[in-house]
Design a protein around this motif. Structure first.
Motif, short mmCIF file in Angstrom:
data_model
loop_
_atom_site.label_atom_id
_atom_site.label_comp_id
_atom_site.label_asym_id
_atom_site.label_seq_id
_atom_site.Cartn_x
_atom_site.Cartn_y
_atom_site.Cartn_z
N LEU A 53 0.84 -1.13 0.29
CA LEU A 53 -0.12 -0.16 0.31
C LEU A 53 0.86 1.17 -0.19
CD1 LEU A 53 -2.21 -1.28 2.87
CD2 LEU A 53 -3.13 -1.29 0.41
N ASN A 54 0.32 2.27 -0.18
CA ASN A 54 1.15 3.87 -0.38
C ASN A 54 0.57 4.08 0.93
OD1 ASN A 54 1.89 3.32 -3.02
ND2 ASN A 54 0.88 4.34 -4.38
N ILE A 55 1.34 4.64 1.61
CA ILE A 55 0.76 5.13 3.27
C ILE A 55 1.01 6.91 2.86
CG2 ILE A 55 1.11 5.07 5.56
CD1 ILE A 55 -0.29 2.54 4.19
N CYS A 56 0.76 7.65 3.18
CA CYS A 56 1.02 8.52 3.30
C CYS A 56 0.92 9.13 5.02
CB CYS A 56 -0.14 9.44 2.25
SG CYS A 56 0.02 11.74 2.38
N TRP A 57 1.43 10.59 5.23
CA TRP A 57 1.65 10.92 6.39
C TRP A 57 1.45 12.47 5.73
CZ3 TRP A 57 1.37 10.65 12.24
CH2 TRP A 57 1.09 11.20 12.25
N ILE A 58 0.65 13.50 6.19
CA ILE A 58 0.63 14.77 6.24
C ILE A 58 0.50 15.86 7.66
CG2 ILE A 58 -0.68 16.72 5.32
CD1 ILE A 58 -1.82 14.68 2.79
N GLY A 59 1.35 16.36 8.39
CA GLY A 59 1.09 17.32 9.10
C GLY A 59 2.67 16.77 9.60
N ASP A 60 2.92 16.97 11.44
CA ASP A 60 4.38 17.47 11.57
C ASP A 60 5.17 16.35 12.06
OD1 ASP A 60 5.45 19.18 13.18
OD2 ASP A 60 4.86 18.51 15.31
N SER A 61 6.30 16.57 11.91
CA SER A 61 7.19 15.65 11.86
C SER A 61 7.46 15.24 13.69
CB SER A 61 8.44 15.67 12.13
OG SER A 61 8.03 16.01 10.36
N ASN A 62 6.76 14.38 14.24
CA ASN A 62 6.62 14.02 16.18
C ASN A 62 6.76 12.67 15.89
OD1 ASN A 62 4.36 13.05 14.98
ND2 ASN A 62 2.91 14.50 16.15
N ASN A 63 7.02 12.50 17.10
CA ASN A 63 6.65 11.38 17.97
C ASN A 63 6.01 10.00 17.10
OD1 ASN A 63 4.36 12.34 18.43
ND2 ASN A 63 4.65 11.59 21.24
N VAL A 64 5.21 10.69 16.63
CA VAL A 64 3.72 9.30 15.65
C VAL A 64 4.77 9.41 14.75
CG1 VAL A 64 2.15 8.77 15.31
CG2 VAL A 64 1.82 10.04 17.33
N LEU A 65 5.04 10.35 13.32
CA LEU A 65 6.07 9.84 12.96
C LEU A 65 7.25 9.13 12.88
CD1 LEU A 65 5.90 10.45 9.63
CD2 LEU A 65 6.74 13.09 9.84
N ASN A 66 7.87 9.85 13.95
CA ASN A 66 8.47 8.81 14.01
C ASN A 66 8.66 7.59 13.70
OD1 ASN A 66 10.67 11.21 13.97
ND2 ASN A 66 11.15 11.11 16.13
N SER A 67 8.11 7.16 14.41
CA SER A 67 7.02 5.46 14.90
C SER A 67 6.30 5.19 13.46
CB SER A 67 6.22 4.97 15.72
OG SER A 67 6.80 5.26 16.99
N LEU A 68 5.98 5.83 12.56
CA LEU A 68 5.31 5.07 11.63
C LEU A 68 6.74 5.22 10.28
CD1 LEU A 68 2.65 5.10 10.05
CD2 LEU A 68 3.10 6.81 9.29
N ILE A 69 7.46 5.90 10.17
CA ILE A 69 9.14 6.22 9.61
C ILE A 69 9.43 4.46 10.17
CG2 ILE A 69 11.31 6.51 9.10
CD1 ILE A 69 9.76 9.72 9.71
N ALA A 70 9.63 4.78 11.31
CA ALA A 70 10.44 3.26 12.02
C ALA A 70 9.82 2.10 11.04
CB ALA A 70 10.32 3.01 13.22
N ALA A 71 8.25 1.80 11.62
CA ALA A 71 7.33 0.68 11.06
C ALA A 71 7.03 0.97 9.15
CB ALA A 71 6.08 1.27 11.65
N SER A 72 7.63 1.82 8.58
CA SER A 72 8.16 1.79 7.16
C SER A 72 9.31 0.88 6.65
CB SER A 72 7.64 3.44 6.29
OG SER A 72 8.93 2.98 5.30
N ILE A 73 10.02 1.37 7.87
CA ILE A 73 11.41 0.20 7.58
C ILE A 73 10.42 -1.44 7.70
CG2 ILE A 73 13.84 -0.11 8.53
CD1 ILE A 73 14.03 3.27 8.07
N LYS A 74 10.50 -1.26 8.79
CA LYS A 74 10.20 -2.69 9.07
C LYS A 74 8.78 -3.26 8.68
CE LYS A 74 12.90 -2.47 12.81
NZ LYS A 74 13.94 -3.91 13.49
N PHE A 75 8.11 -2.65 8.50
CA PHE A 75 7.11 -3.48 7.14
C PHE A 75 7.54 -3.40 5.92
CE2 PHE A 75 5.30 -3.18 11.70
CZ PHE A 75 4.70 -4.44 12.10
N SER A 76 8.09 -2.48 5.64
CA SER A 76 8.20 -2.34 4.19
C SER A 76 7.39 -1.54 3.18
CB SER A 76 9.42 -3.75 3.81
OG SER A 76 10.41 -4.27 4.34
N PHE A 77 7.27 -0.72 3.76
CA PHE A 77 6.01 -0.14 2.73
C PHE A 77 6.72 1.45 2.42
CE2 PHE A 77 4.61 0.79 7.46
CZ PHE A 77 4.31 2.25 7.82
#
Ligand code: CP
Ligand code: NVA
Length: 309
Positions: A157-181
């Motif tokens: 899937l194409n996942i998109c984040w629109i917003g501040d670069s905060n704690n939730v985005l940091n975890s989403l970035i880590a997830a993107s690497i772990k789950f390869s999205f």
């Protein structure tokens, strides 16, 4: 014993195991009442101690339900009612006491250093219930929600984040690497993530792109995530920051650039980053997202208590 502090430090296969367990457990509870205990009663007799140094509605309630449904119990302690850091009690002493009385410790704090210090001094697992640098229980649960709604692996899937670069985005970035999205991030230029986050992305060759135009970030998205522009205890000029994000509001016009069946997710609480029309509209799955915190946190607890095979 396993801590749950940051998605980037947990093996991908363990994260997948947690999601698979949550799927099975959720399915088996279809006709259960809120406080009914899962048939296998896996955490019978276990105590989860929770401490919130910042406000919380969802994390607090979902961990309460999670441990109860696994057969255990929880207690909330308040930093200002403890001797911690005052009256001759060091963090290490408090950690020893928590480890003596309890079986797990969930901490929401403004200090990553405090989580790290506790993780070293405790002999029971610690779960990060939100820190300045990450919000791992939220994001792992969101991966579960995406796959449940889209009925596909998130890697497709194409996942998109629109917003501040905060704690939730940091975890989403880590997830993107772990789950390869694939992750497309839309934010104003001066609000890109901190250097250490950009370095992980580079190190792990993440499929992550930044756009300073929200429409470009939203193009062709299967899922759009957002979060408040002003996080809890964010020490910024709020008026200026909100003004700087004015072209990044998720509204009906913006989601028109995504796929027709785009899913909108938001961890809550919310602010002006999303219009009511989108937040309460047919593409929004925020209430299911909040409910799934219970299911995934149960499996996170199972993981931390060494019960996941
Ligand atoms: N999403 C989330 O963590 O909500 P709370 O701050 O209410 O716990
Ligand atoms: N980024 C937000 C998340 C709240 C759940 C905050 O830290 O306040």
């Amino acid at each position: 014993m396993k801590h749950f502090i940051n998605l980037k430090d947990i093996p991908a296969k363990d994260l997948r195991k947690i999601i698979d367990d949550a799927k099975k457990r959720k399915r088996k509870r279809k006709s259960f009442n809120t406080l009914d205990v899962d048939k296998d009663n896996p955490l019978k007799g276990k105590l989860l101690i929770q401490m919130f140094e910042k406000a919380s509605s969802r994390t607090r309630l979902s961990f309460y339900l999670a441990i109860k449904q696994l057969g255990g119990g929880t207690i909330n302690i308040k930093a200002n009612e403890l001797h911690l850091g005052k009256g001759g009690e060091s963090l290490a002493d408090t950690a020893k006491i928590l480890s003596t009385y309890g079986d797990g410790f969930m901490l929401r704090t403004d200090s990553d250093k405090k989580i790290e210090e506790f993780s070293k001094a405790l002999t029971i697992p610690i779960i990060n219930g939100l820190s300045p640098s990450s919000h791992p229980t939220q994001v792992l649960s969101d991966i579960f929600t995406v796959e449940e709604i889209k009925k596909k692996s998130i890697s497709k899937l194409n996942i998109c984040w629109i917003g501040d670069s905060n704690n939730v985005l940091n975890s989403l970035i880590a997830a993107s690497i772990k789950f390869s999205f694939k992750l497309s991030i839309g934010c104003p230029k001066k609000y890109k993530p901190k250097k250490f986050v950009l370095e992980w992305i580079k190190k792990y060759k993440g499929n992550i792109n930044f756009y300073h135009d929200a429409k470009k970030a939203a193009r062709n998205a299967d899922v759009i995530f957002s979060d408040k522009v002003i996080s809890l205890n964010d020490k910024v000029n709020k008026t200026i920051k909100i003004k700087n994000f004015k072209n990044f509001q998720i509204n009906t016009k913006l989601i028109g650039f995504a796929k027709k069946d785009v899913t909108f997710l938001h961890c809550l609480p919310r602010g002006s980053e999303v219009s009511d029309e989108v937040f309460l509209g047919k593409n929004s799955k925020v209430w299911i997202q909040a409910l799934n915190r219970v299911h995934v946190q149960k499996s996170i607890l199972m993981y931390c208590f060494g019960k996941l095979r």
